[in-house]
Design a protein around this motif. Sequence first.
Motif, PDB file in Angstrom:
ATOM      1  N   PHE A 144       0.746  -1.331  -0.010  1.00  0.00           N
ATOM      2  CA  PHE A 144      -0.031   0.054   0.022  1.00  0.00           C
ATOM      3  C   PHE A 144       0.667   1.305  -0.228  1.00  0.00           C
ATOM      4  O   PHE A 144       0.369   2.401   0.116  1.00  0.00           O
ATOM      5  N   VAL A 145       2.220   1.223  -0.113  1.00  0.00           N
ATOM      6  CA  VAL A 145       2.894   2.328  -0.154  1.00  0.00           C
ATOM      7  C   VAL A 145       2.966   2.982  -1.762  1.00  0.00           C
ATOM      8  O   VAL A 145       3.387   1.981  -2.513  1.00  0.00           O
ATOM      9  N   ALA A 146       2.526   3.951  -1.713  1.00  0.00           N
ATOM     10  CA  ALA A 146       2.406   4.606  -2.981  1.00  0.00           C
ATOM     11  C   ALA A 146       3.822   5.138  -3.587  1.00  0.00           C
ATOM     12  O   ALA A 146       4.297   6.077  -3.073  1.00  0.00           O
ATOM     13  N   SER A 147       4.488   4.365  -4.474  1.00  0.00           N
ATOM     14  CA  SER A 147       6.040   4.724  -4.856  1.00  0.00           C
ATOM     15  C   SER A 147       5.997   5.161  -6.399  1.00  0.00           C
ATOM     16  O   SER A 147       6.722   5.788  -6.789  1.00  0.00           O
ATOM     17  N   THR A 148       4.940   5.183  -7.234  1.00  0.00           N
ATOM     18  CA  THR A 148       4.805   5.584  -8.492  1.00  0.00           C
ATOM     19  C   THR A 148       3.797   6.565  -8.510  1.00  0.00           C
ATOM     20  O   THR A 148       2.516   5.919  -8.669  1.00  0.00           O
ATOM     21  N   PHE A 149       3.895   8.003  -8.934  1.00  0.00           N
ATOM     22  CA  PHE A 149       2.801   8.668  -9.285  1.00  0.00           C
ATOM     23  C   PHE A 149       3.263  10.209 -10.004  1.00  0.00           C
ATOM     24  O   PHE A 149       4.312  10.218  -9.833  1.00  0.00           O
ATOM     25  N   ASN A 150       2.427  10.344 -10.595  1.00  0.00           N
ATOM     26  CA  ASN A 150       2.557  11.805 -11.173  1.00  0.00           C
ATOM     27  C   ASN A 150       1.669  12.870 -10.737  1.00  0.00           C
ATOM     28  O   ASN A 150       0.422  12.565 -11.180  1.00  0.00           O
ATOM     29  N   LEU A 151       2.287  13.836 -10.077  1.00  0.00           N
ATOM     30  CA  LEU A 151       1.328  14.974  -9.603  1.00  0.00           C
ATOM     31  C   LEU A 151       0.578  15.713 -10.680  1.00  0.00           C
ATOM     32  O   LEU A 151       0.919  15.718 -11.760  1.00  0.00           O
ATOM     33  N   VAL A 152      -0.791  16.059 -10.211  1.00  0.00           N
ATOM     34  CA  VAL A 152      -1.608  16.798 -10.976  1.00  0.00           C
ATOM     35  C   VAL A 152      -1.618  18.166 -10.528  1.00  0.00           C
ATOM     36  O   VAL A 152      -1.515  18.228  -9.124  1.00  0.00           O
ATOM     37  N   GLN A 153      -1.853  19.225 -10.918  1.00  0.00           N
ATOM     38  CA  GLN A 153      -2.073  20.813 -10.533  1.00  0.00           C
ATOM     39  C   GLN A 153      -2.909  20.860  -9.406  1.00  0.00           C
ATOM     40  O   GLN A 153      -2.844  21.276  -8.264  1.00  0.00           O
ATOM     41  N   SER A 154      -4.115  20.089  -9.681  1.00  0.00           N
ATOM     42  CA  SER A 154      -5.194  20.569  -8.795  1.00  0.00           C
ATOM     43  C   SER A 154      -6.271  19.188  -9.011  1.00  0.00           C
ATOM     44  O   SER A 154      -6.127  18.665 -10.223  1.00  0.00           O
ATOM     45  N   ALA A 155      -7.209  19.100  -8.295  1.00  0.00           N
ATOM     46  CA  ALA A 155      -8.247  17.801  -8.159  1.00  0.00           C
ATOM     47  C   ALA A 155      -9.424  18.290  -7.272  1.00  0.00           C
ATOM     48  O   ALA A 155      -9.108  18.617  -6.098  1.00  0.00           O
ATOM     49  N   GLN A 156     -10.483  17.460  -7.518  1.00  0.00           N
ATOM     50  CA  GLN A 156     -11.661  17.551  -6.690  1.00  0.00           C
ATOM     51  C   GLN A 156     -12.504  16.417  -6.636  1.00  0.00           C
ATOM     52  O   GLN A 156     -12.801  15.872  -7.751  1.00  0.00           O
ATOM     53  N   PHE A 157     -12.692  15.918  -5.598  1.00  0.00           N
ATOM     54  CA  PHE A 157     -13.653  14.526  -5.424  1.00  0.00           C
ATOM     55  C   PHE A 157     -14.735  14.682  -4.336  1.00  0.00           C
ATOM     56  O   PHE A 157     -14.292  15.665  -3.412  1.00  0.00           O
ATOM     57  N   SER A 158     -15.971  14.016  -4.609  1.00  0.00           N
ATOM     58  CA  SER A 158     -16.561  13.768  -3.383  1.00  0.00           C
ATOM     59  C   SER A 158     -17.228  12.542  -3.316  1.00  0.00           C
ATOM     60  O   SER A 158     -17.521  11.653  -4.378  1.00  0.00           O
ATOM     61  N   TRP A 159     -17.380  11.920  -2.079  1.00  0.00           N
ATOM     62  CA  TRP A 159     -17.941  10.684  -1.833  1.00  0.00           C
ATOM     63  C   TRP A 159     -18.559  10.869  -0.621  1.00  0.00           C
ATOM     64  O   TRP A 159     -18.646  11.594   0.279  1.00  0.00           O
ATOM     65  N   GLU A 160     -19.610   9.681  -0.480  1.00  0.00           N
ATOM     66  CA  GLU A 160     -20.457   9.466   0.551  1.00  0.00           C
ATOM     67  C   GLU A 160     -20.029   8.335   1.170  1.00  0.00           C
ATOM     68  O   GLU A 160     -19.884   7.222   0.184  1.00  0.00           O
ATOM     69  N   ALA A 161     -19.993   7.773   2.530  1.00  0.00           N
ATOM     70  CA  ALA A 161     -19.834   6.893   3.303  1.00  0.00           C
ATOM     71  C   ALA A 161     -20.710   6.327   4.512  1.00  0.00           C
ATOM     72  O   ALA A 161     -20.892   7.545   4.904  1.00  0.00           O
ATOM     73  N   PRO A 162     -21.095   5.209   4.526  1.00  0.00           N
ATOM     74  CA  PRO A 162     -22.115   5.226   5.329  1.00  0.00           C
ATOM     75  C   PRO A 162     -21.418   4.574   6.727  1.00  0.00           C
ATOM     76  O   PRO A 162     -20.238   4.009   6.944  1.00  0.00           O
ATOM     77  N   SER A 163     -22.446   4.681   7.799  1.00  0.00           N
ATOM     78  CA  SER A 163     -21.927   3.966   9.085  1.00  0.00           C
ATOM     79  C   SER A 163     -22.172   2.365   8.940  1.00  0.00           C
ATOM     80  O   SER A 163     -22.672   1.725   7.912  1.00  0.00           O
ATOM     81  N   ASN A 164     -21.903   1.553   9.899  1.00  0.00           N
ATOM     82  CA  ASN A 164     -22.122   0.273   9.937  1.00  0.00           C
ATOM     83  C   ASN A 164     -22.567  -0.211  11.220  1.00  0.00           C
ATOM     84  O   ASN A 164     -22.137   0.474  12.302  1.00  0.00           O
ATOM     85  N   ILE A 165     -22.995  -1.401  11.426  1.00  0.00           N
ATOM     86  CA  ILE A 165     -23.406  -1.794  12.846  1.00  0.00           C
ATOM     87  C   ILE A 165     -22.794  -3.253  12.822  1.00  0.00           C
ATOM     88  O   ILE A 165     -23.020  -4.286  11.995  1.00  0.00           O
ATOM     89  N   ALA A 166     -21.822  -3.604  13.904  1.00  0.00           N
ATOM     90  CA  ALA A 166     -21.103  -4.843  13.808  1.00  0.00           C
ATOM     91  C   ALA A 166     -22.156  -5.969  14.479  1.00  0.00           C
ATOM     92  O   ALA A 166     -22.834  -5.521  15.604  1.00  0.00           O
ATOM     93  N   LEU A 167     -22.137  -7.110  13.962  1.00  0.00           N
ATOM     94  CA  LEU A 167     -22.956  -8.327  14.492  1.00  0.00           C
ATOM     95  C   LEU A 167     -22.234  -9.103  15.319  1.00  0.00           C
ATOM     96  O   LEU A 167     -22.618  -9.352  16.504  1.00  0.00           O
TER      97      LEU A 167
END
Length: 369
Positions: free
Chosen positions: A7-30
């Motif tokens: 999970f270590v990001a070793s290869t990437f090319n930077l961009v000048q700017s970006a914007q994102f939106s996500w929704e994520a729920p809660s959860n209930i453990a059984l």
Amino acid sequence: MYSEKDFVASTFNLVQSAQFSWEAPSNIALVKYWGKIDNELDFQGNKASQIPANPSISFTLNNCKTITSLSFEQKSSTEDFSFDFYFEGQKKEDFKPKIQKFFERIEVFCPYLKNYHITIESENTFPHSSGIASSASGMAALAMNVMSLEKALNPEMSDDYFFKKASFLARLGSGSACRSVKGEVVIWGHHKDTSDSSNLYGIDFVESHEKFKNFQDTILLVDKGEKQVSSTVGHNLMYNHPFANQRFVQAQDNLTAIKEILKNGDVDSFIKLVESEALTLHAMMMTSMPYFILMKPNTLEIINKIWKFRTETAIPVCFTLDAGANVHVLYPENVKEKVLQFIQNELVAYCQNGQYICDQIGNGANQLK
């Protein structure tokens, strides 16, 4: 299976700017996660963060969610993290230390973050002071946005890697957040009978019987105040708990059992195991040192009312509890009308200001256009 090094990001090319939106729920453990491994080291030889002492399994919710947008603007200095945080339109300085700590934990895996000034805008679909933990949904939504940036910097990334790393990052913000990324039912933690299970991230459990599709969760808001003992403190009290080892073995066995229950559609066995798990969680709190009680008198009143109603009507409704006083009422969709009538007639009186939230099983995080 992925390791931390993967999970270590070793290869990437930077961009000048970006914007994102996500929704994520809660959860209930059984099957509940309670207690962390204290002596495990990460791949750098440092103390590992948020490693569960026992595996857990949860229903992902649908309506109780956090909606978060991140804007990234490249900056000249890369010495420190730079971000602003807005909650429901208001700048919130008191939220920033937790986000700063999260960024520090994930820096080795996301080294590109210091190249950007980040503007975070977040809101919940449920009241922030409702007594529903927002850390799972909040950290999951934050992790999804970070991964969207990483995907923009490395477009060849696979979907499997994207979601596994998002769950991994979310866990570093809040343990249970890793169960809010993907799937209706999610297993987190190494489980002896689940070959691809991991302490690092949650995995989809896709074998649920039709009876558990669209399962309902009505959350009764018994106490909306701040808990007198935080979950972090509660987890730490498991280190020298006299019953900790037995509990961890029990959780392993209960997860094996509930996987079969979910596959076979055995609602009666589901009820027994889920209620037992809820009470066991609170038993661990009451038998730690120092001991504490998070249930309230109205929590017990509701539990007894549910037991009485189920005995008299044979309607398959049960409860579970998080580390707090609120009660999650679980039931199949085909009895929804009768259960909601029961809740309105008999249980609302035990809710603070008569408040409750109707929810059901959902599918995890969702990117917004």
